[in-house]
Design an enzyme around this catalytic site. Structure first.
Site, PDB file in Angstrom:
ATOM      1  N   TRP A 105      -6.042  -2.273   1.372  1.00 32.72           N
ATOM      2  CA  TRP A 105      -6.259  -1.190   0.404  1.00 32.72           C
ATOM      3  C   TRP A 105      -5.934  -1.596  -1.015  1.00 32.72           C
ATOM      4  O   TRP A 105      -6.635  -1.214  -1.955  1.00 32.72           O
ATOM      5  CB  TRP A 105      -5.529   0.095   0.823  1.00 32.72           C
ATOM      6  CG  TRP A 105      -6.234   0.734   1.987  1.00 32.72           C
ATOM      7  CD1 TRP A 105      -5.769   0.865   3.268  1.00 32.72           C
ATOM      8  CD2 TRP A 105      -7.574   1.268   2.007  1.00 32.72           C
ATOM      9  NE1 TRP A 105      -6.733   1.452   4.061  1.00 32.72           N
ATOM     10  CE2 TRP A 105      -7.845   1.711   3.324  1.00 32.72           C
ATOM     11  CE3 TRP A 105      -8.573   1.411   1.035  1.00 32.72           C
ATOM     12  CZ2 TRP A 105      -9.066   2.287   3.683  1.00 32.72           C
ATOM     13  CZ3 TRP A 105      -9.796   1.990   1.403  1.00 32.72           C
ATOM     14  CH2 TRP A 105     -10.016   2.419   2.709  1.00 32.72           C
ATOM     15  N   LYS A 145      -4.183  11.203   6.076  1.00 26.09           N
ATOM     16  CA  LYS A 145      -3.362  10.401   6.973  1.00 26.09           C
ATOM     17  C   LYS A 145      -2.068  11.121   7.334  1.00 26.09           C
ATOM     18  O   LYS A 145      -1.705  11.192   8.488  1.00 26.09           O
ATOM     19  CB  LYS A 145      -3.123   9.011   6.409  1.00 26.09           C
ATOM     20  CG  LYS A 145      -4.379   8.163   6.642  1.00 26.09           C
ATOM     21  CD  LYS A 145      -4.519   6.924   5.846  1.00 26.09           C
ATOM     22  CE  LYS A 145      -5.963   6.409   5.958  1.00 26.09           C
ATOM     23  NZ  LYS A 145      -6.392   5.674   4.785  1.00 26.09           N
ATOM     24  N   ASP A 200      -0.052   4.064  -4.763  1.00 27.63           N
ATOM     25  CA  ASP A 200      -0.901   4.678  -3.755  1.00 27.63           C
ATOM     26  C   ASP A 200      -0.043   4.909  -2.514  1.00 27.63           C
ATOM     27  O   ASP A 200       0.352   3.959  -1.834  1.00 27.63           O
ATOM     28  CB  ASP A 200      -2.079   3.734  -3.443  1.00 27.63           C
ATOM     29  CG  ASP A 200      -2.969   4.256  -2.314  1.00 27.63           C
ATOM     30  OD1 ASP A 200      -2.670   5.322  -1.745  1.00 27.63           O
ATOM     31  OD2 ASP A 200      -3.972   3.577  -2.015  1.00 27.63           O
TER      32      ASP A 200
HETATM   33  C1  LIG Z   1      -7.222   5.135   3.787  1.00 31.62           C
HETATM   34  C2  LIG Z   1      -6.646   4.666   2.500  1.00 31.62           C
HETATM   35  C3  LIG Z   1      -7.356   4.725   1.273  1.00 31.62           C
HETATM   36  C4  LIG Z   1      -8.795   5.206   1.197  1.00 31.62           C
HETATM   37  O1  LIG Z   1      -8.865   6.553   1.040  1.00 31.62           O
HETATM   38  P1  LIG Z   1     -10.229   7.376   1.018  1.00 31.62           P
HETATM   39  O2  LIG Z   1      -9.732   8.788   1.009  1.00 31.62           O
HETATM   40  O3  LIG Z   1     -11.010   7.028   2.230  1.00 31.62           O
HETATM   41  O4  LIG Z   1     -10.919   7.032  -0.237  1.00 31.62           O
HETATM   42  C5  LIG Z   1      -6.705   4.327   0.127  1.00 31.62           C
HETATM   43  N1  LIG Z   1      -5.437   3.865   0.160  1.00 31.62           N
HETATM   44  C6  LIG Z   1      -4.748   3.768   1.307  1.00 31.62           C
HETATM   45  C7  LIG Z   1      -3.334   3.248   1.279  1.00 31.62           C
HETATM   46  C8  LIG Z   1      -5.312   4.161   2.507  1.00 31.62           C
HETATM   47  O5  LIG Z   1      -4.624   4.069   3.650  1.00 31.62           O
END
Ligand SMILES: *Cc1c(COP(=O)(O)O)cnc(C)c1O
Length: 368
Positions: free
Chosen positions: A103, A197, A173
């Protein structure tokens, strides 16, 4: 009927009570005559939902009034662009990024579209099996900001400390570990996390940012990509994802009412991850964790079996036993058990039992 246990990497498991309440609200939302999918985003009803989602988020994370709380669309991925649009576009400065896995690798080219980026550390040499120590990070005091991913969802790597310098804006993030543990948000300039998530369904992204960042002089951006527009309109600049925000609000309520606080959530998450890693470590190499010991994620336990045949047999058997979502990310293969907040200790024990049993029955197929 076999009980279903959800170890999906994302969208992930949600608390049973939240699913139940959301199902009922589809027919008739509490305190309204209407079903959830047909309620105006301009109604008092929805304003109250947004307010509670923000209130609960502030309480759980201990946010001060210096921070704005926004509910946006575009997923984690759009934040890879919105952050550098705000902090990098039009400057001659450089942004520092940690390249720790799948990511963070996605975030870097998006930032490069907006300005200069320096990768301060990359895990490529180690096959993204470990995270850096502080002495390995070459952090610049001149950076426009510093960006990292707190939990690399695909490889199963998680920082157990806050990274970066105190004199540089820190951006993180936290898509796959937000609200899984206490975190000192006051040390961050921007924290973002999509909901799907750990926090709710897909369709909404939580962004927490220092209000002072919105006051700086800046070139105009398309409205939807401009945090200031969303802030001024209280996250209702255009039609927001009403359903996703409602369910996310229910999850924050569940955290407060059923769990209590993030310290308690952390304790439960630690117990879940410890059970699984212990089983893996005591399997004499039958199961192998991808991540090195000091870098392991409490949220995503990524592991392999000795041969592709054993992996296929294991995953098929898990599915028959009602254990879903265990195949590893398509980029890595193997297996991944995601242990997000809503995954119960009982589900983890079921998985451990199956792994233990599968090992016993197949130990001879693999001699170390
Ligand atoms: C899944 C994920 C993303 C992607 O997110 P989307 O909502 O599909 O754009 C970004 N960063 C991390 C850490 C992730 O686990």
């Amino acid at each position: 009927m076999t009980a279903v246990h959800n170890f999906s990497g994302g969208p992930g498991a949600l608390p049973e009570v939240v699913i139940e309440e959301a199902s009922q609200a589809l027919r008739r939302a509490p305190g309204s005559e209407l079903g959830l999918l047909g309620i105006s985003h301009r109604s008092d009803w929805f304003r109250e939902v947004l307010d509670e989602a923000e209130r609960n988020t502030r309480r759980l994370l201990g946010l001060s009034a210096d921070y704005a709380v926004l509910f946006l669309q575009g997923g984690g991925t759009l934040q890879f662009s919105m952050v550098p649009m705000l902090l990098l576009r039009g400057t001659t400065r450089t942004a520092d990024y940690v390249h720790s896995g799948y990511w963070s690798a996605k975030s870097i080219p998006e930032a490069r579209l907006e300005g200069r980026v320096r990768v301060v550390w990359s895990g490529a040499d180690s096959g993204f099996a470990r995270l850096p120590g502080d002495d390995e990070l070459e952090l610049s005091a001149e950076a426009a900001y510093f960006h990292y991913v707190s939990n690399e969802t695909v490889e199963g790597l998680q920082f157990q400390r806050v990274l970066g310098r105190e004199d540089v804006l820190r951006v993180c993030d936290m898509s796959s570990d937000i609200m899984s543990r206490p975190v000192a948000i006051e040390r961050f300039a921007i924290v973002y996390a999509h909901a799907q998530k750990n926090l709710g369904p897909s369709g909404v992204t939580l962004v927490i940012l220092k209000k002072a960042l919105l006051e700086a002089e800046q070139s105009p951006l398309p409205s939807m990509l401009d945090y200031r527009q969303h802030f001024e309109h209280g996250s209702i600049f255009n039609t927001p994802p009403v359903f996703a925000i409602y369910v996310t609000m229910l999850v924050t309520r569940w955290l407060l009412e059923e769990i209590g606080d993030l310290a308690r959530m952390d304790a439960i998450n630690r117990e879940k991850a410890a059970a699984l890693y212990q089983l893996i470590d005591q399997s004499d190499g039958f199961y192998r964790a991808h991540a090195e010991a000091g870098s392991r994620s409490l949220m995503n336990v990524v592991f392999a079996l000795k041969t592709p045949e054993l992996e296929r047999a294991f995953l098929a058997e898990a599915l028959r036993a009602g254990l879903h979502g265990l195949p590893g990310h398509r980029s890595l293969g193997g297996a991944r058990a995601s242990l997000y907040n809503a995954v119960s200790l009982e589900s983890v024990h079921r998985l451990c039992e199956l792994m233990h049993d599968f090992h016993k029955r197949n130990a001879r197929a693999f001699s170390p």
